[in-house]
Motif scaffolding. Structure first.
Motif, PDB file in Angstrom:
ATOM      1  N   ALA A 173      -0.070   8.958  -7.199  1.00  0.00           N
ATOM      2  CA  ALA A 173       1.264   8.396  -7.455  1.00  0.00           C
ATOM      3  C   ALA A 173       2.321   9.162  -6.662  1.00  0.00           C
ATOM      4  CB  ALA A 173       1.573   8.463  -8.946  1.00  0.00           C
ATOM      5  N   HIS A 174       3.347   8.431  -6.192  1.00  0.00           N
ATOM      6  CA  HIS A 174       4.420   9.063  -5.422  1.00  0.00           C
ATOM      7  C   HIS A 174       5.579   8.079  -5.282  1.00  0.00           C
ATOM      8  CE1 HIS A 174       2.038   6.733  -2.598  1.00  0.00           C
ATOM      9  NE2 HIS A 174       3.034   6.757  -1.728  1.00  0.00           N
ATOM     10  N   PRO A 175       6.796   8.572  -5.101  1.00  0.00           N
ATOM     11  CA  PRO A 175       7.949   7.683  -4.920  1.00  0.00           C
ATOM     12  C   PRO A 175       7.876   6.962  -3.569  1.00  0.00           C
ATOM     13  CG  PRO A 175       8.626   9.890  -5.614  1.00  0.00           C
ATOM     14  CD  PRO A 175       7.200   9.989  -5.200  1.00  0.00           C
ATOM     15  N   ALA A 176       8.156   5.669  -3.591  1.00  0.00           N
ATOM     16  CA  ALA A 176       8.076   4.862  -2.366  1.00  0.00           C
ATOM     17  C   ALA A 176       8.643   3.471  -2.647  1.00  0.00           C
ATOM     18  CB  ALA A 176       6.627   4.768  -1.883  1.00  0.00           C
ATOM     19  N   PRO A 177       8.785   2.639  -1.616  1.00  0.00           N
ATOM     20  CA  PRO A 177       9.208   1.252  -1.840  1.00  0.00           C
ATOM     21  C   PRO A 177       8.133   0.467  -2.588  1.00  0.00           C
ATOM     22  CG  PRO A 177       9.443   1.902   0.473  1.00  0.00           C
ATOM     23  CD  PRO A 177       8.638   2.964  -0.192  1.00  0.00           C
ATOM     24  N   ARG A 178       8.549  -0.549  -3.305  1.00  0.00           N
ATOM     25  CA  ARG A 178       7.604  -1.406  -4.025  1.00  0.00           C
ATOM     26  C   ARG A 178       6.538  -1.983  -3.088  1.00  0.00           C
ATOM     27  NH1 ARG A 178       9.390  -3.684  -9.080  1.00  0.00           N
ATOM     28  NH2 ARG A 178      11.451  -2.926  -9.678  1.00  0.00           N
ATOM     29  N   VAL A 179       6.969  -2.433  -1.922  1.00  0.00           N
ATOM     30  CA  VAL A 179       6.055  -3.125  -1.015  1.00  0.00           C
ATOM     31  C   VAL A 179       4.959  -2.194  -0.507  1.00  0.00           C
ATOM     32  CG1 VAL A 179       7.383  -2.727   1.112  1.00  0.00           C
ATOM     33  CG2 VAL A 179       5.965  -4.791   0.884  1.00  0.00           C
TER      34      VAL A 179
ATOM     35  N   GLU B 148       9.484  18.097  -7.902  1.00  0.00           N
ATOM     36  CA  GLU B 148       8.225  17.527  -8.364  1.00  0.00           C
ATOM     37  C   GLU B 148       7.149  17.676  -7.271  1.00  0.00           C
ATOM     38  OE1 GLU B 148      11.622  15.666 -10.397  1.00  0.00           O
ATOM     39  OE2 GLU B 148      11.067  15.835  -8.282  1.00  0.00           O
ATOM     40  N   ASN B 149       5.903  17.737  -7.688  1.00  0.00           N
ATOM     41  CA  ASN B 149       4.780  17.837  -6.756  1.00  0.00           C
ATOM     42  C   ASN B 149       4.036  16.511  -6.701  1.00  0.00           C
ATOM     43  OD1 ASN B 149       4.978  20.610  -5.951  1.00  0.00           O
ATOM     44  ND2 ASN B 149       4.254  21.186  -7.983  1.00  0.00           N
ATOM     45  N   TRP B 150       3.857  15.985  -5.491  1.00  0.00           N
ATOM     46  CA  TRP B 150       3.127  14.738  -5.270  1.00  0.00           C
ATOM     47  C   TRP B 150       2.016  14.979  -4.257  1.00  0.00           C
ATOM     48  CZ3 TRP B 150       4.960  11.373  -8.730  1.00  0.00           C
ATOM     49  CH2 TRP B 150       6.312  11.450  -9.115  1.00  0.00           C
ATOM     50  N   LEU B 151       0.902  14.318  -4.440  1.00  0.00           N
ATOM     51  CA  LEU B 151      -0.200  14.448  -3.483  1.00  0.00           C
ATOM     52  C   LEU B 151       0.144  13.783  -2.157  1.00  0.00           C
ATOM     53  CD1 LEU B 151      -3.151  15.314  -2.938  1.00  0.00           C
ATOM     54  CD2 LEU B 151      -3.871  13.075  -3.808  1.00  0.00           C
ATOM     55  N   LEU B 152       0.791  12.619  -2.218  1.00  0.00           N
ATOM     56  CA  LEU B 152       1.158  11.872  -1.016  1.00  0.00           C
ATOM     57  C   LEU B 152       2.654  12.020  -0.744  1.00  0.00           C
ATOM     58  CD1 LEU B 152      -0.916   8.582  -1.518  1.00  0.00           C
ATOM     59  CD2 LEU B 152      -1.526  10.641  -0.234  1.00  0.00           C
ATOM     60  N   PRO B 153       3.069  11.891   0.505  1.00  0.00           N
ATOM     61  CA  PRO B 153       4.484  12.078   0.850  1.00  0.00           C
ATOM     62  C   PRO B 153       5.391  11.017   0.226  1.00  0.00           C
ATOM     63  CG  PRO B 153       3.081  12.113   2.815  1.00  0.00           C
ATOM     64  CD  PRO B 153       2.229  11.635   1.687  1.00  0.00           C
ATOM     65  N   ILE B 154       6.605  11.421  -0.131  1.00  0.00           N
ATOM     66  CA  ILE B 154       7.627  10.484  -0.591  1.00  0.00           C
ATOM     67  C   ILE B 154       8.028   9.596   0.586  1.00  0.00           C
ATOM     68  CG2 ILE B 154       9.999  10.291  -1.429  1.00  0.00           C
ATOM     69  CD1 ILE B 154       9.580  12.952  -2.871  1.00  0.00           C
ATOM     70  N   ARG B 155       8.187   8.309   0.329  1.00  0.00           N
ATOM     71  CA  ARG B 155       8.600   7.375   1.374  1.00  0.00           C
ATOM     72  C   ARG B 155       9.918   6.717   0.956  1.00  0.00           C
ATOM     73  NH1 ARG B 155       4.521   6.746   5.114  1.00  0.00           N
ATOM     74  NH2 ARG B 155       5.703   5.059   6.083  1.00  0.00           N
TER      75      ARG B 155
ATOM     76  N   ILE C 150      -0.865  -2.605   7.351  1.00  0.00           N
ATOM     77  CA  ILE C 150      -1.401  -1.857   8.490  1.00  0.00           C
ATOM     78  C   ILE C 150      -0.873  -0.430   8.490  1.00  0.00           C
ATOM     79  CG2 ILE C 150      -1.329  -1.682  11.010  1.00  0.00           C
ATOM     80  CD1 ILE C 150      -1.312  -4.815  11.008  1.00  0.00           C
ATOM     81  N   GLU C 151       0.433  -0.277   8.264  1.00  0.00           N
ATOM     82  CA  GLU C 151       1.041   1.057   8.235  1.00  0.00           C
ATOM     83  C   GLU C 151       0.448   1.902   7.112  1.00  0.00           C
ATOM     84  OE1 GLU C 151       5.493   3.134   8.025  1.00  0.00           O
ATOM     85  OE2 GLU C 151       5.249   0.971   7.694  1.00  0.00           O
ATOM     86  N   ARG C 152       0.210   1.267   5.961  1.00  0.00           N
ATOM     87  CA  ARG C 152      -0.365   1.998   4.816  1.00  0.00           C
ATOM     88  C   ARG C 152      -1.772   2.501   5.142  1.00  0.00           C
ATOM     89  NH1 ARG C 152      -2.241   4.791   1.876  1.00  0.00           N
ATOM     90  NH2 ARG C 152      -2.312   4.874  -0.398  1.00  0.00           N
TER      91      ARG C 152
ATOM     92  N   PRO D 255      12.863   3.637   1.293  1.00  0.00           N
ATOM     93  CA  PRO D 255      13.630   4.003   0.088  1.00  0.00           C
ATOM     94  C   PRO D 255      12.704   4.161  -1.118  1.00  0.00           C
ATOM     95  CG  PRO D 255      13.818   1.649   0.491  1.00  0.00           C
ATOM     96  CD  PRO D 255      13.047   2.203   1.649  1.00  0.00           C
ATOM     97  N   ALA D 256      12.922   5.209  -1.887  1.00  0.00           N
ATOM     98  CA  ALA D 256      12.103   5.481  -3.067  1.00  0.00           C
ATOM     99  C   ALA D 256      12.589   4.599  -4.217  1.00  0.00           C
ATOM    100  CB  ALA D 256      12.183   6.957  -3.440  1.00  0.00           C
ATOM    101  N   GLU D 257      12.084   3.382  -4.255  1.00  0.00           N
ATOM    102  CA  GLU D 257      12.528   2.405  -5.261  1.00  0.00           C
ATOM    103  C   GLU D 257      11.838   2.615  -6.604  1.00  0.00           C
ATOM    104  OE1 GLU D 257      13.237  -1.299  -2.130  1.00  0.00           O
ATOM    105  OE2 GLU D 257      11.308  -1.089  -3.179  1.00  0.00           O
ATOM    106  N   VAL D 258      10.551   2.946  -6.552  1.00  0.00           N
ATOM    107  CA  VAL D 258       9.733   3.078  -7.758  1.00  0.00           C
ATOM    108  C   VAL D 258       8.717   4.201  -7.539  1.00  0.00           C
ATOM    109  CG1 VAL D 258       9.926   0.630  -8.372  1.00  0.00           C
ATOM    110  CG2 VAL D 258       8.036   1.393  -6.910  1.00  0.00           C
ATOM    111  N   ILE D 259       7.931   4.485  -8.565  1.00  0.00           N
ATOM    112  CA  ILE D 259       6.767   5.349  -8.381  1.00  0.00           C
ATOM    113  C   ILE D 259       5.579   4.451  -8.087  1.00  0.00           C
ATOM    114  CG2 ILE D 259       5.243   7.084  -9.364  1.00  0.00           C
ATOM    115  CD1 ILE D 259       8.074   8.083  -8.907  1.00  0.00           C
TER     116      ILE D 259
END
Length: 255
Positions: A143-149, A104-111, A202-204, A113-117
């Motif tokens: 949109a991209h796979p990443a943790p909920r938080v 799949e192609n995402w604009l932002l990097p996958i992070r 802050i990290e985001r 644990p990939a819990e959700v989109i």
């Protein structure tokens, strides 16, 4: 055809459809949106058509707002209904993550644990309201796979909002922390999410500034203009603001 403002250039509405320029992520995003609808989450655009130049999705009826947050979009009902939509969207997307093939192609990097989109930009200007009720989420380009938080942290940053720019800020620090608490409660955030929220926020924002710089270096004219306009400086000031008030934020949020 009616030209729509905001987001990318070249976006038009024709009756109940929106026509937008297609890009390398469009096929992936259309698959995601179709999945969300199959899971019963209908509060997002429905894919209609896609070719190598344009994508067509359904138009979401209602009102869209931007900063400064005033009127209906600044209400507690808008805040909590937005949080409810984010939770529903995350829950509906979890099974999409389970079926990812890796191509799949995402604009932002996958992070991990990939819990959700994650939506990636769950800000007031990407939600549609009916009165004070948030009724639809739009613009899934980031949109991209990443943790909920990861999504929750940025959403709260945008909705509290923890912003320092004169045009974007709203209320006192106490007001912002209270709004953050309401958003978290409506979302159903766990204690683990709450204890890490300021650091993830802050990290985001740091990741956002890095992404802007990387895209500008690649020759992306839109991000080059953003840097020239000093958008990254506003985010850096917000990072300082959150860092300075992190302990107060944590104390109130984890009571």
């Amino acid at each position: 055809m009616e030209k729509l403002s905001g987001g990318r250039d070249g976006i038009y509405r024709t009756r109940s459809h929106v026509i937008r320029p297609a890009n390398q992520t469009s096929q992936t995003i259309h698959s995601l949106l179709s999945h969300l609808h199959r899971q019963g989450f209908h509060q997002c655009p429905k894919p209609i058509a896609l070719d190598h130049e344009h994508e067509t999705v359904s138009f979401a009826e209602g009102q869209v707002y931007n900063y400064p947050l005033q009127g209906n979009v600044a209400s507690k009902q808008a805040l909590t209904s937005a949080a409810n939509l984010l939770r529903q969207m995350h829950d509906a997307s979890a099974s999409f993550v389970e079926g990812l093939r890796g191509d799949e192609n995402w604009l932002l990097p996958i992070r991990k644990p990939a819990e959700v989109i994650c939506h990636g930009d769950f800000a007031p200007y990407n939600l549609v309201l009916n009165g004070e009720e948030a009724v639809s989420v739009i613009d899934f380009d980031t949109a991209h796979p990443a943790p909920r938080v990861w999504d929750l942290a940025y959403a709260i940053y945008c909705w509290a909002p923890f912003k320092t720019h004169e045009f974007d800020k709203m209320g006192t620090l106490d007001d912002q922390i209270a709004r953050a608490g309401m958003f978290c409660k409506a979302y159903g955030a766990t204690q683990g999410m709450l204890s890490n929220l300021p650091d993830v926020m802050i990290e985001r924002l740091q990741a956002l500034v890095s992404f802007m710089r990387e895209e500008a270096e690649k020759g992306n004219a839109a991000f080059q203009q953003n840097l020239e306009d000093g958008h990254h400086l506003a985010y850096e000031k917000d990072i300082q603001y959150i860092s300075q008030n992190k302990q107060m934020f944590l104390t109130e949020l984890t009571k």
